[in-house]
Design a protein around this motif. Sequence first.
Motif, PDB file in Angstrom:
ATOM      1  N   PHE A   3       1.068  -1.157   0.003  1.00 40.21           N
ATOM      2  CA  PHE A   3      -0.072   0.018   0.001  1.00 40.21           C
ATOM      3  C   PHE A   3       1.128   1.249  -0.119  1.00 40.21           C
ATOM      4  CE2 PHE A   3      -2.103   3.415   2.280  1.00 40.21           C
ATOM      5  CZ  PHE A   3      -3.257   3.670   1.552  1.00 40.21           C
ATOM      6  N   ASN A   4       1.750   1.259   0.789  1.00 38.59           N
ATOM      7  CA  ASN A   4       2.719   2.245   0.866  1.00 38.59           C
ATOM      8  C   ASN A   4       3.540   2.552  -0.333  1.00 38.59           C
ATOM      9  OD1 ASN A   4       2.021   2.703   3.661  1.00 38.59           O
ATOM     10  ND2 ASN A   4       3.783   1.881   4.396  1.00 38.59           N
ATOM     11  N   ALA A   5       3.950   1.472  -0.745  1.00 36.03           N
ATOM     12  CA  ALA A   5       4.550   1.646  -2.377  1.00 36.03           C
ATOM     13  C   ALA A   5       3.779   2.312  -3.325  1.00 36.03           C
ATOM     14  CB  ALA A   5       5.387   0.403  -2.679  1.00 36.03           C
ATOM     15  N   MET A   6       2.545   1.893  -3.389  1.00 30.69           N
ATOM     16  CA  MET A   6       1.641   2.171  -4.473  1.00 30.69           C
ATOM     17  C   MET A   6       1.092   3.780  -4.253  1.00 30.69           C
ATOM     18  SD  MET A   6      -0.725  -1.304  -4.961  1.00 30.69           S
ATOM     19  CE  MET A   6      -1.386  -0.759  -6.389  1.00 30.69           C
ATOM     20  N   THR A   7       0.834   3.886  -2.952  1.00 29.34           N
ATOM     21  CA  THR A   7       0.650   5.267  -2.483  1.00 29.34           C
ATOM     22  C   THR A   7       1.850   6.264  -3.035  1.00 29.34           C
ATOM     23  OG1 THR A   7      -0.733   4.621  -0.856  1.00 29.34           O
ATOM     24  CG2 THR A   7       0.026   7.017  -0.743  1.00 29.34           C
ATOM     25  N   ALA A   8       2.842   6.010  -2.892  1.00 35.68           N
ATOM     26  CA  ALA A   8       4.088   6.669  -3.404  1.00 35.68           C
ATOM     27  C   ALA A   8       4.068   6.693  -5.051  1.00 35.68           C
ATOM     28  CB  ALA A   8       5.444   6.013  -2.751  1.00 35.68           C
ATOM     29  N   ILE A   9       3.908   5.576  -5.521  1.00 37.08           N
ATOM     30  CA  ILE A   9       3.945   5.850  -7.018  1.00 37.08           C
ATOM     31  C   ILE A   9       2.775   6.909  -7.544  1.00 37.08           C
ATOM     32  CG2 ILE A   9       3.349   4.225  -9.049  1.00 37.08           C
ATOM     33  CD1 ILE A   9       4.595   1.797  -7.586  1.00 37.08           C
ATOM     34  N   ILE A  10       1.799   6.743  -7.048  1.00 41.06           N
ATOM     35  CA  ILE A  10       0.684   7.623  -7.299  1.00 41.06           C
ATOM     36  C   ILE A  10       1.040   9.138  -6.917  1.00 41.06           C
ATOM     37  CG2 ILE A  10      -1.829   8.381  -6.861  1.00 41.06           C
ATOM     38  CD1 ILE A  10      -2.648   5.520  -6.435  1.00 41.06           C
ATOM     39  N   ASP A  11       1.544   9.404  -5.938  1.00 39.91           N
ATOM     40  CA  ASP A  11       1.898  10.514  -5.607  1.00 39.91           C
ATOM     41  C   ASP A  11       3.010  11.297  -6.513  1.00 39.91           C
ATOM     42  OD1 ASP A  11      -0.070  10.477  -3.669  1.00 39.91           O
ATOM     43  OD2 ASP A  11       1.580  10.205  -1.945  1.00 39.91           O
ATOM     44  N   SER A  12       3.802  10.436  -7.052  1.00 41.56           N
ATOM     45  CA  SER A  12       5.204  10.814  -7.808  1.00 41.56           C
ATOM     46  C   SER A  12       4.661  11.187  -9.249  1.00 41.56           C
ATOM     47  CB  SER A  12       6.095   9.661  -7.848  1.00 41.56           C
ATOM     48  OG  SER A  12       5.574   8.772  -8.829  1.00 41.56           O
ATOM     49  N   GLN A  13       3.405  10.844  -9.562  1.00 41.34           N
ATOM     50  CA  GLN A  13       2.974  11.091 -10.821  1.00 41.34           C
ATOM     51  C   GLN A  13       3.879  10.785 -12.021  1.00 41.34           C
ATOM     52  OE1 GLN A  13       1.010  14.866 -11.136  1.00 41.34           O
ATOM     53  NE2 GLN A  13      -0.465  14.183  -9.587  1.00 41.34           N
ATOM     54  N   VAL A  14       4.818   9.764 -11.743  1.00 46.91           N
ATOM     55  CA  VAL A  14       5.691   9.414 -13.120  1.00 46.91           C
ATOM     56  C   VAL A  14       5.341   8.729 -13.847  1.00 46.91           C
ATOM     57  CG1 VAL A  14       7.781   8.046 -13.252  1.00 46.91           C
ATOM     58  CG2 VAL A  14       7.656   9.292 -10.989  1.00 46.91           C
ATOM     59  N   PHE A  15       4.062   7.897 -13.977  1.00 49.25           N
ATOM     60  CA  PHE A  15       3.247   7.099 -14.725  1.00 49.25           C
ATOM     61  C   PHE A  15       2.203   7.964 -15.238  1.00 49.25           C
ATOM     62  CE2 PHE A  15       5.771   4.257 -12.128  1.00 49.25           C
ATOM     63  CZ  PHE A  15       6.346   3.352 -13.211  1.00 49.25           C
ATOM     64  N   LEU A  16       2.123   7.914 -16.645  1.00 44.30           N
ATOM     65  CA  LEU A  16       0.897   8.418 -17.426  1.00 44.30           C
ATOM     66  C   LEU A  16       0.327   7.614 -18.493  1.00 44.30           C
ATOM     67  CD1 LEU A  16       2.279  12.150 -18.372  1.00 44.30           C
ATOM     68  CD2 LEU A  16       0.627  11.323 -16.387  1.00 44.30           C
ATOM     69  N   VAL A  17      -0.834   7.053 -18.426  1.00 45.42           N
ATOM     70  CA  VAL A  17      -1.421   6.309 -19.382  1.00 45.42           C
ATOM     71  C   VAL A  17      -2.518   6.905 -20.023  1.00 45.42           C
ATOM     72  CG1 VAL A  17      -2.905   4.344 -19.590  1.00 45.42           C
ATOM     73  CG2 VAL A  17      -1.498   4.607 -17.525  1.00 45.42           C
ATOM     74  N   ASN A  18      -2.136   7.348 -21.322  1.00 45.13           N
ATOM     75  CA  ASN A  18      -2.835   8.380 -22.364  1.00 45.13           C
ATOM     76  C   ASN A  18      -2.917   9.835 -21.775  1.00 45.13           C
ATOM     77  OD1 ASN A  18      -3.081   6.065 -24.151  1.00 45.13           O
ATOM     78  ND2 ASN A  18      -5.003   5.465 -23.236  1.00 45.13           N
ATOM     79  N   ARG A  19      -1.762  10.065 -20.981  1.00 45.05           N
ATOM     80  CA  ARG A  19      -1.901  11.527 -20.611  1.00 45.05           C
ATOM     81  C   ARG A  19      -2.489  11.595 -19.254  1.00 45.05           C
ATOM     82  NH1 ARG A  19      -2.656  15.005 -25.921  1.00 45.05           N
ATOM     83  NH2 ARG A  19      -0.861  14.238 -27.198  1.00 45.05           N
ATOM     84  N   ASP A  20      -3.153  10.492 -18.808  1.00 45.48           N
ATOM     85  CA  ASP A  20      -3.854  10.411 -17.390  1.00 45.48           C
ATOM     86  C   ASP A  20      -2.783  10.187 -16.213  1.00 45.48           C
ATOM     87  OD1 ASP A  20      -6.171  11.892 -18.464  1.00 45.48           O
ATOM     88  OD2 ASP A  20      -6.789   9.803 -19.028  1.00 45.48           O
ATOM     89  N   PRO A  21      -2.691  10.689 -15.240  1.00 40.39           N
ATOM     90  CA  PRO A  21      -1.801  10.068 -14.210  1.00 40.39           C
ATOM     91  C   PRO A  21      -2.747   8.910 -13.343  1.00 40.39           C
ATOM     92  CG  PRO A  21      -2.786  12.258 -13.475  1.00 40.39           C
ATOM     93  CD  PRO A  21      -3.065  12.151 -14.752  1.00 40.39           C
ATOM     94  N   LEU A  22      -2.008   8.228 -12.666  1.00 38.23           N
ATOM     95  CA  LEU A  22      -2.507   7.233 -12.080  1.00 38.23           C
ATOM     96  C   LEU A  22      -3.301   7.832 -10.651  1.00 38.23           C
ATOM     97  CD1 LEU A  22       0.393   4.623 -11.692  1.00 38.23           C
ATOM     98  CD2 LEU A  22      -1.459   4.607 -13.394  1.00 38.23           C
ATOM     99  N   ALA A  23      -4.457   7.294 -10.220  1.00 35.07           N
ATOM    100  CA  ALA A  23      -5.250   8.177  -9.392  1.00 35.07           C
ATOM    101  C   ALA A  23      -5.421   7.358  -7.914  1.00 35.07           C
ATOM    102  CB  ALA A  23      -6.351   8.664  -9.998  1.00 35.07           C
ATOM    103  N   THR A  24      -5.975   6.057  -8.314  1.00 35.88           N
ATOM    104  CA  THR A  24      -6.088   5.001  -7.319  1.00 35.88           C
ATOM    105  C   THR A  24      -5.710   3.768  -7.373  1.00 35.88           C
ATOM    106  OG1 THR A  24      -8.134   4.528  -8.408  1.00 35.88           O
ATOM    107  CG2 THR A  24      -8.540   6.526  -6.811  1.00 35.88           C
ATOM    108  N   ILE A  25      -5.522   3.115  -5.972  1.00 35.09           N
ATOM    109  CA  ILE A  25      -5.241   1.948  -6.119  1.00 35.09           C
ATOM    110  C   ILE A  25      -6.491   0.843  -6.110  1.00 35.09           C
ATOM    111  CG2 ILE A  25      -4.467  -0.148  -4.532  1.00 35.09           C
ATOM    112  CD1 ILE A  25      -2.932   2.213  -2.819  1.00 35.09           C
ATOM    113  N   LYS A  26      -6.226  -0.100  -7.155  1.00 30.10           N
ATOM    114  CA  LYS A  26      -7.328  -1.167  -7.333  1.00 30.10           C
ATOM    115  C   LYS A  26      -6.931  -2.410  -6.743  1.00 30.10           C
ATOM    116  CE  LYS A  26      -9.607  -3.540 -11.432  1.00 30.10           C
ATOM    117  NZ  LYS A  26      -9.505  -3.609 -12.776  1.00 30.10           N
TER     118      LYS A  26
END
Length: 73
Positions: free
Chosen positions: A34-57
């Motif tokens: 959970f902590n790693a996934m939250t850090a990934i979201i907060d970093s906004q490093v990954f974009l999918v079709n110009r949209d950042p990751l928003a929530t953990i599924k």
Amino acid sequence: MTKVLQLQFKTTGDKNYTLNVDAPKEQLTEQEIFNAMTAIIDSQVFLVNRDPLATIKGAQVVDRQVTEYQMQG
């Protein structure tokens, strides 16, 4: 055996995105994931079709056995 940690996210555009991590460390806790996934979201490093990751599924560890054959010919 090959293990892969699959981290599953939703983007701000409501698209699914899975990040695969090869050879995750043994004994990972849900809190560490959970902590790693939250850090990934907060970093906004990954974009999918110009949209950042928003929530953990979700997340899962996939463990599979691969048998390779050396073919001579």
